[in-house]
Design a protein around this motif. Structure first.
Motif, PDB file in Angstrom:
ATOM      1  N   SER A  11       0.810  -1.223   0.000  1.00 28.66           N
ATOM      2  CA  SER A  11       0.000   0.000   0.000  1.00 28.66           C
ATOM      3  C   SER A  11       0.842   1.271   0.000  1.00 28.66           C
ATOM      4  CB  SER A  11      -0.962  -0.001   1.188  1.00 28.66           C
ATOM      5  OG  SER A  11      -0.261   0.032   2.409  1.00 28.66           O
ATOM      6  N   VAL A  12       2.092   1.166   0.431  1.00 25.59           N
ATOM      7  CA  VAL A  12       3.037   2.288   0.418  1.00 25.59           C
ATOM      8  C   VAL A  12       4.273   1.815  -0.344  1.00 25.59           C
ATOM      9  CG1 VAL A  12       4.492   3.823   1.825  1.00 25.59           C
ATOM     10  CG2 VAL A  12       2.222   3.155   2.660  1.00 25.59           C
ATOM     11  N   THR A  38       9.359   4.720  -0.336  1.00 26.05           N
ATOM     12  CA  THR A  38       8.875   5.689   0.663  1.00 26.05           C
ATOM     13  C   THR A  38       9.180   5.186   2.061  1.00 26.05           C
ATOM     14  OG1 THR A  38       7.123   6.440  -0.826  1.00 26.05           O
ATOM     15  CG2 THR A  38       6.853   6.928   1.519  1.00 26.05           C
ATOM     16  N   ALA A  88       3.455  13.119  -1.357  1.00 27.32           N
ATOM     17  CA  ALA A  88       3.233  11.985  -0.462  1.00 27.32           C
ATOM     18  C   ALA A  88       4.497  11.668   0.347  1.00 27.32           C
ATOM     19  CB  ALA A  88       2.785  10.763  -1.259  1.00 27.32           C
ATOM     20  N   ALA A 107       5.107  11.848   4.439  1.00 27.89           N
ATOM     21  CA  ALA A 107       5.677  10.735   5.200  1.00 27.89           C
ATOM     22  C   ALA A 107       6.910  11.177   5.994  1.00 27.89           C
ATOM     23  CB  ALA A 107       6.036   9.586   4.255  1.00 27.89           C
ATOM     24  N   GLN A 147      -2.787  12.430   1.273  1.00 23.69           N
ATOM     25  CA  GLN A 147      -1.841  11.750   0.385  1.00 23.69           C
ATOM     26  C   GLN A 147      -1.984  10.233   0.391  1.00 23.69           C
ATOM     27  OE1 GLN A 147       0.149  13.432  -1.717  1.00 23.69           O
ATOM     28  NE2 GLN A 147      -0.774  15.302  -0.911  1.00 23.69           N
ATOM     29  N   TYR A 148      -2.516   9.677   1.471  1.00 24.83           N
ATOM     30  CA  TYR A 148      -2.554   8.231   1.629  1.00 24.83           C
ATOM     31  C   TYR A 148      -3.960   7.756   1.964  1.00 24.83           C
ATOM     32  CZ  TYR A 148       2.517   8.547   1.787  1.00 24.83           C
ATOM     33  OH  TYR A 148       3.835   8.787   1.470  1.00 24.83           O
ATOM     34  N   GLU A 149      -4.362   6.677   1.313  1.00 25.81           N
ATOM     35  CA  GLU A 149      -5.613   5.991   1.657  1.00 25.81           C
ATOM     36  C   GLU A 149      -5.459   5.442   3.081  1.00 25.81           C
ATOM     37  OE1 GLU A 149      -8.344   5.810  -0.269  1.00 25.81           O
ATOM     38  OE2 GLU A 149      -7.321   7.057  -1.748  1.00 25.81           O
ATOM     39  N   ALA A 155      -2.912   2.630   3.568  1.00 24.05           N
ATOM     40  CA  ALA A 155      -1.550   3.113   3.350  1.00 24.05           C
ATOM     41  C   ALA A 155      -1.085   3.978   4.515  1.00 24.05           C
ATOM     42  CB  ALA A 155      -1.472   3.890   2.036  1.00 24.05           C
ATOM     43  N   LEU A 156      -1.967   4.803   5.054  1.00 22.55           N
ATOM     44  CA  LEU A 156      -1.601   5.637   6.191  1.00 22.55           C
ATOM     45  C   LEU A 156      -1.296   4.771   7.414  1.00 22.55           C
ATOM     46  CD1 LEU A 156      -1.108   8.460   7.263  1.00 22.55           C
ATOM     47  CD2 LEU A 156      -3.570   8.656   7.700  1.00 22.55           C
ATOM     48  N   LEU A 159       2.077   3.211   6.780  1.00 22.01           N
ATOM     49  CA  LEU A 159       3.129   4.196   7.024  1.00 22.01           C
ATOM     50  C   LEU A 159       3.367   4.363   8.525  1.00 22.01           C
ATOM     51  CD1 LEU A 159       5.089   6.264   5.857  1.00 22.01           C
ATOM     52  CD2 LEU A 159       3.188   7.896   5.782  1.00 22.01           C
TER      53      LEU A 159
END
Length: 168
Positions: A42-43, A47, A97, A101, A129-131, A134-135, A138
């Motif tokens: 997802s990321v 990153t 994004a 992060a 920036q992130y769904e 993904a968040l 992260l």
């Protein structure tokens, strides 16, 4: 404890002679689970490595900075991106994004004079920036490197050695 002179050479041996993973073999399961969580796709892996490199820089760990720099080089990242992680705020090499992060990892690892380390504004910026998955990923990637920071700072594995063999 006496401070080491600035000009003194740093020995290429770990501070802790025994591999902590051998002393506490349960670590293998935790480590594997953390890698699965952060590797869920997802990321972008780049990153995650940028964030973890920045964490190593913030806490002053040569081991972590060399490790994550190596991961980024192996992934084909440019030297400009790798070397400008420390000055990402004024570097032209990062996406919105990636900037969000990097701001998150800095907020988590550095005290804030204004109170909350991760203010609502920063969270909102990252959430743009992130769904959600993904968040969360992260967030766990920041937690993953934070899990290993004590190992890097206390046991001091040898920088530049294989990720799986820094104790020899």
């Amino acid at each position: 404890m006496e401070a080491r002179a600035i000009t003194a050479e740093v020995p290429l041996v770990p501070r802790m002679s025994d591999d902590p993973a051998e002393l506490v073999p349960e670590l293998a399961d935790v480590s594997a689970a953390l890698f699965r969580v952060t590797g869920n796709g997802s990321v972008p892996r780049s990153t995650i490595s940028l964030v973890q490199l920045r964490a190593g820089q913030i806490v002053g760990s040569t081991y972590l900075t060399v490790l994550h720099t190596g991961f980024l080089r192996k992934a084909g990242e440019s030297e400009e991106r790798i070397t400008s992680v420390a000055s990402w705020r004024d570097s032209p090499y990062f996406t919105a994004a990636e900037r969000a992060a990097l701001a998150l990892v800095e907020a988590v690892l550095q005290p804030s004079a204004e109170g909350e380390r991760v203010p609502d504004e920063l969270y909102a910026l990252a959430a743009e920036q992130y769904e959600p998955k993904a968040l969360a990923t992260l967030m766990f990637a920041i937690g993953q490197v934070n899990f290993f920071i004590p190992v890097a700072l206390i046991a001091k594995p040898v920088p530049g050695r294989s990720f799986t063999d820094p104790w020899k």
